[in-house]
Design a protein around this motif. Structure first.
Motif, PDB file in Angstrom:
ATOM      1  N   VAL A 234      -0.782   4.281-126.308  1.00 36.82           N
ATOM      2  CA  VAL A 234      -0.784   5.569-127.008  1.00 36.82           C
ATOM      3  C   VAL A 234      -0.171   6.631-126.098  1.00 36.82           C
ATOM      4  CG1 VAL A 234      -2.748   4.978-128.474  1.00 36.82           C
ATOM      5  CG2 VAL A 234      -3.156   6.024-126.247  1.00 36.82           C
ATOM      6  N   GLU A 235      -0.228   7.870-126.536  1.00 39.45           N
ATOM      7  CA  GLU A 235       0.339   8.976-125.759  1.00 39.45           C
ATOM      8  C   GLU A 235      -0.757   9.964-125.393  1.00 39.45           C
ATOM      9  OE1 GLU A 235       3.320   9.417-124.533  1.00 39.45           O
ATOM     10  OE2 GLU A 235       4.098   7.538-125.365  1.00 39.45           O
ATOM     11  N   PRO A 236      -1.527   9.688-124.331  1.00 43.42           N
ATOM     12  CA  PRO A 236      -2.570  10.632-123.922  1.00 43.42           C
ATOM     13  C   PRO A 236      -1.954  11.842-123.212  1.00 43.42           C
ATOM     14  CG  PRO A 236      -2.415   8.867-122.338  1.00 43.42           C
ATOM     15  CD  PRO A 236      -1.442   8.527-123.436  1.00 43.42           C
ATOM     16  N   VAL A 237      -2.759  12.849-122.982  1.00 44.32           N
ATOM     17  CA  VAL A 237      -2.281  13.996-122.203  1.00 44.32           C
ATOM     18  C   VAL A 237      -2.048  13.533-120.772  1.00 44.32           C
ATOM     19  CG1 VAL A 237      -3.497  15.632-123.689  1.00 44.32           C
ATOM     20  CG2 VAL A 237      -4.636  14.737-121.649  1.00 44.32           C
ATOM     21  N   PRO A 238      -1.162  14.178-120.031  1.00 40.80           N
ATOM     22  CA  PRO A 238      -0.820  13.719-118.669  1.00 40.80           C
ATOM     23  C   PRO A 238      -2.031  13.570-117.743  1.00 40.80           C
ATOM     24  CG  PRO A 238       0.765  15.349-119.419  1.00 40.80           C
ATOM     25  CD  PRO A 238      -0.319  15.311-120.461  1.00 40.80           C
ATOM     26  N   SER A 239      -2.997  14.482-117.847  1.00 37.37           N
ATOM     27  CA  SER A 239      -4.149  14.393-116.936  1.00 37.37           C
ATOM     28  C   SER A 239      -4.947  13.107-117.183  1.00 37.37           C
ATOM     29  CB  SER A 239      -5.055  15.610-117.117  1.00 37.37           C
ATOM     30  OG  SER A 239      -5.539  15.695-118.451  1.00 37.37           O
ATOM     31  N   ALA A 240      -5.100  12.722-118.450  1.00 37.44           N
ATOM     32  CA  ALA A 240      -5.830  11.492-118.764  1.00 37.44           C
ATOM     33  C   ALA A 240      -5.080  10.270-118.258  1.00 37.44           C
ATOM     34  CB  ALA A 240      -6.065  11.389-120.267  1.00 37.44           C
ATOM     35  N   ARG A 241      -3.740  10.275-118.398  1.00 39.97           N
ATOM     36  CA  ARG A 241      -2.950   9.153-117.901  1.00 39.97           C
ATOM     37  C   ARG A 241      -3.049   9.051-116.380  1.00 39.97           C
ATOM     38  NH1 ARG A 241       0.540   5.916-120.124  1.00 39.97           N
ATOM     39  NH2 ARG A 241       0.714   7.143-122.028  1.00 39.97           N
ATOM     40  N   ASP A 242      -3.038  10.214-115.701  1.00 43.95           N
ATOM     41  CA  ASP A 242      -3.135  10.212-114.236  1.00 43.95           C
ATOM     42  C   ASP A 242      -4.488   9.671-113.767  1.00 43.95           C
ATOM     43  OD1 ASP A 242      -0.607  11.271-114.139  1.00 43.95           O
ATOM     44  OD2 ASP A 242      -1.275  13.347-113.796  1.00 43.95           O
ATOM     45  N   GLU A 243      -5.569  10.136-114.417  1.00 45.92           N
ATOM     46  CA  GLU A 243      -6.908   9.659-114.044  1.00 45.92           C
ATOM     47  C   GLU A 243      -7.029   8.156-114.287  1.00 45.92           C
ATOM     48  OE1 GLU A 243      -8.993  11.391-112.512  1.00 45.92           O
ATOM     49  OE2 GLU A 243      -8.586  13.489-112.961  1.00 45.92           O
ATOM     50  N   ALA A 244      -6.478   7.696-115.409  1.00 40.84           N
ATOM     51  CA  ALA A 244      -6.542   6.263-115.718  1.00 40.84           C
ATOM     52  C   ALA A 244      -5.752   5.450-114.703  1.00 40.84           C
ATOM     53  CB  ALA A 244      -6.009   6.008-117.122  1.00 40.84           C
ATOM     54  N   GLY A 245      -4.606   5.967-114.273  1.00 39.80           N
ATOM     55  CA  GLY A 245      -3.815   5.271-113.267  1.00 39.80           C
ATOM     56  C   GLY A 245      -4.554   5.164-111.950  1.00 39.80           C
ATOM     57  N   GLN A 246      -5.238   6.246-111.563  1.00 34.89           N
ATOM     58  CA  GLN A 246      -6.016   6.213-110.324  1.00 34.89           C
ATOM     59  C   GLN A 246      -7.175   5.222-110.447  1.00 34.89           C
ATOM     60  OE1 GLN A 246      -7.428  10.057-109.088  1.00 34.89           O
ATOM     61  NE2 GLN A 246      -8.511   9.250-107.292  1.00 34.89           N
ATOM     62  N   LEU A 247      -7.821   5.204-111.614  1.00 34.16           N
ATOM     63  CA  LEU A 247      -8.920   4.268-111.846  1.00 34.16           C
ATOM     64  C   LEU A 247      -8.429   2.829-111.796  1.00 34.16           C
ATOM     65  CD1 LEU A 247     -11.847   3.636-112.584  1.00 34.16           C
ATOM     66  CD2 LEU A 247     -11.286   4.094-114.983  1.00 34.16           C
ATOM     67  N   ARG A 248      -7.251   2.580-112.358  1.00 30.44           N
ATOM     68  CA  ARG A 248      -6.678   1.227-112.311  1.00 30.44           C
ATOM     69  C   ARG A 248      -6.426   0.801-110.867  1.00 30.44           C
ATOM     70  NH1 ARG A 248      -2.104   1.546-115.604  1.00 30.44           N
ATOM     71  NH2 ARG A 248      -2.881   0.213-117.290  1.00 30.44           N
ATOM     72  N   ASP A 249      -5.942   1.706-110.045  1.00 29.67           N
ATOM     73  CA  ASP A 249      -5.682   1.375-108.642  1.00 29.67           C
ATOM     74  C   ASP A 249      -6.986   1.055-107.894  1.00 29.67           C
ATOM     75  OD1 ASP A 249      -2.974   1.790-109.043  1.00 29.67           O
ATOM     76  OD2 ASP A 249      -2.980   3.835-108.236  1.00 29.67           O
ATOM     77  N   ILE A 250      -8.024   1.819-108.177  1.00 29.78           N
ATOM     78  CA  ILE A 250      -9.307   1.575-107.528  1.00 29.78           C
ATOM     79  C   ILE A 250      -9.867   0.223-107.943  1.00 29.78           C
ATOM     80  CG2 ILE A 250     -11.712   2.363-107.379  1.00 29.78           C
ATOM     81  CD1 ILE A 250     -10.642   5.235-107.603  1.00 29.78           C
ATOM     82  N   LEU A 251      -9.759  -0.092-109.234  1.00 28.40           N
ATOM     83  CA  LEU A 251     -10.210  -1.397-109.717  1.00 28.40           C
ATOM     84  C   LEU A 251      -9.432  -2.532-109.045  1.00 28.40           C
ATOM     85  CD1 LEU A 251     -10.554  -0.492-113.496  1.00 28.40           C
ATOM     86  CD2 LEU A 251     -12.395  -1.460-112.115  1.00 28.40           C
ATOM     87  N   ALA A 252      -8.120  -2.358-108.930  1.00 33.06           N
ATOM     88  CA  ALA A 252      -7.308  -3.392-108.276  1.00 33.06           C
ATOM     89  C   ALA A 252      -7.698  -3.549-106.816  1.00 33.06           C
ATOM     90  CB  ALA A 252      -5.827  -3.035-108.388  1.00 33.06           C
ATOM     91  N   GLY A 253      -7.982  -2.427-106.151  1.00 33.80           N
ATOM     92  CA  GLY A 253      -8.389  -2.489-104.747  1.00 33.80           C
ATOM     93  C   GLY A 253      -9.726  -3.186-104.557  1.00 33.80           C
ATOM     94  N   ALA A 254     -10.563  -3.131-105.600  1.00 31.61           N
ATOM     95  CA  ALA A 254     -11.870  -3.794-105.548  1.00 31.61           C
ATOM     96  C   ALA A 254     -11.789  -5.250-106.002  1.00 31.61           C
ATOM     97  CB  ALA A 254     -12.879  -3.032-106.405  1.00 31.61           C
ATOM     98  N   GLY A 255     -10.585  -5.692-106.360  1.00 31.90           N
ATOM     99  CA  GLY A 255     -10.407  -7.079-106.767  1.00 31.90           C
ATOM    100  C   GLY A 255     -10.419  -7.321-108.251  1.00 31.90           C
ATOM    101  N   TYR A 256     -10.431  -6.240-109.042  1.00 29.90           N
ATOM    102  CA  TYR A 256     -10.412  -6.368-110.503  1.00 29.90           C
ATOM    103  C   TYR A 256      -9.041  -5.941-111.003  1.00 29.90           C
ATOM    104  CZ  TYR A 256     -15.473  -6.330-109.791  1.00 29.90           C
ATOM    105  OH  TYR A 256     -16.750  -6.603-109.359  1.00 29.90           O
ATOM    106  N   ASP A 257      -8.262  -6.897-111.414  1.00 27.53           N
ATOM    107  CA  ASP A 257      -6.894  -6.597-111.829  1.00 27.53           C
ATOM    108  C   ASP A 257      -6.478  -7.573-112.900  1.00 27.53           C
ATOM    109  OD1 ASP A 257      -4.487  -5.343-111.921  1.00 27.53           O
ATOM    110  OD2 ASP A 257      -3.800  -5.959-109.915  1.00 27.53           O
TER     111      ASP A 257
END
Length: 417
Positions: free
Chosen positions: A393-416
């Motif tokens: 979908v097309e979220p607002v930029p702030s939501a996309r940025d927060e989600a991207g940061q959350l994805r990186d944290i999950l990947a760093g914790a071994g969830y990817d």
């Protein structure tokens, strides 16, 4: 693979391939549940007669490619201890799906690599065993199922190994089986949180068998409830509904528990589910009853809000789900970190799907510090599903940025993914 001779091992492998419970498999084959239990309990030491061998041949011949692969893998796992260590589960237990050794399961729990030794068991041992259950629950509440499930599975295997050879009086033996069944129920739940789904099904089936041997109706019903929820989360709604109906047909639930179970069983039928849940909430407000099982303590404001939110989610009523998941978060004590983390993840998922971008961003920031502290594959999967939806979908930029940061944290914790 052509089966020349059907023994209990092949029966267990076939049931595993079909992902049936013993009840479902007995219905499929046209035999009694006791027969299935006897075949699997005796393993390679029993050979089926012509009638049931023919039924097994027919059922085996209808397996699809994926089921055949599961059958071959299960048969290899079941046969391996006999071919190597001669270390099967004790024959007196009555196994509903053998527990795999550690080399076949994640987590590094020590394998069962020696035969059970006959030991004397008294009431003090059983009391000590029961005292471990709240300890496991506390571990889960603090650190999540990925870590606590390893300790639980190790304990369950250890107790399970003793069952067939203990020396004790009949009363103590019954309490021992009941305690083992309850440890199995808790272990199955923790493995569910850890995302170890094949082990969940095996441990739940064994816990169910042990509670029935002990005559512990309360924990039997709780185990069935866990099995229904697990089947629903795996995208097996027909199985979840069938298990829920099995519980309802027992007539062993108090009215408020029956109403809640009926609401959950009707998930997807919006009108019926919401009508049943309204009745459950009305009865919940009346308070507990003498005929409620001991585990009914967990049905509190938080759980009522959570289950109502799940019903809204199953009906794709995301705005209503946001409100009720938010309530479940607020009802969750801060000390129950794993539960709070999971409820926040569900809230984030509902907010994303309701396109509540600002609120989703706020919730993502609340979740981020917990990702690498609470090891919960089930919760991480919810978060990753929500982030995956954001990509469509097309979220607002702030939501996309927060989600991207959350994805990186999950990947760093071994969830990817």
């Amino acid at each position: 693979m052509t089966i020349i001779k059907w023994t209990g091992l092949e029966v267990a492998a076939l049931r595993t391939a079909l992902r049936d419970t013993q009840v479902q498999f007995a219905d499929r084959i046209g035999c009694s549940i006791e027969s299935v239990g006897k075949w699997e309990r005796r393993g390679a030491d029993i050979t089926l007669g012509a009638k049931y061998s023919e039924c097994m041949d027919t059922t085996h011949g209808r397996l699809d490619h994926e089921q055949r692969a599961r059958f071959d893998a299960a048969l290899q796992d079941l046969d391996a201890p006999i071919r190597t260590n001669r270390c099967a589960v004790s024959p007196g237990v009555g196994v509903d799906g053998d527990l795999p050794s550690a080399q076949h399961s994640p987590g590094g729990v020590g394998p069962i690599d020696c035969p059970a030794v006959s030991v004397d068991i008294d009431d003090d041992y059983v009391d000590t065993l029961r005292s471990r259950i709240p300890q496991l629950v506390d571990l889960d509440a603090t650190f999540g199922g990925d870590q606590s499930s390893e300790f639980a599975l190790q304990l369950f295997r250890s107790v399970h190994r003793k069952l067939g050879s203990v020396r004790c009086d009949p009363g103590t033996e019954r309490e021992l089986y009941a305690a083992a069944g309850e440890i199995g129920e808790v272990t199955g739940w923790l493995l569910y949180d850890a995302g170890k789904h094949e082990l969940v099904r095996q441990v739940n089936n064994e816990a169910l068998h042990l509670t029935r041997l002990a005559g512990d109706r309360s924990i039997e019903l709780l185990t069935l409830q866990n099995m229904s929820m697990h089947a629903g989360d795996l995208g097996r709604p027909a199985e979840a509904l069938r298990i829920a109906r099995m519980v309802l047909e027992t007539r062993a639930l108090s009215p408020r528990l029956e109403a809640l179970a009926r609401a959950l069983a009707q998930a997807g039928d919006e009108a019926s589910a919401k009508r049943s849940f309204r009745r459950a909430r009305f009865l919940y407000l009346d308070g507990t009853r003498d005929d409620d099982p001991a585990w009914a303590w967990w049905i509190d404001d938080r759980e009522m809000a959570w289950h109502e939110a799940v019903i809204h989610s199953n009906c794709a009523d995301w705005s209503a789900a946001v409100d009720t998941f938010a309530a479940s978060v607020e009802f969750t004590p801060h000390r129950e970190v794993r539960s709070r983390y999971h409820h926040l993840a569900a809230l984030f998922n509902a907010q994303v799907r309701a396109h509540a971008w600002r609120d989703a961003s706020d919730t993502a920031r609340r979740v981020m510090p917990l990702v690498d502290e609470i090891r919960s594959t089930r919760t991480a999967t919810i978060l990753l599903d929500a982030i995956g939806y954001l990509d469509t979908v097309e979220p607002v930029p702030s939501a996309r940025d927060e989600a991207g940061q959350l994805r990186d944290i999950l990947a760093g914790a071994g969830y990817d993914r």
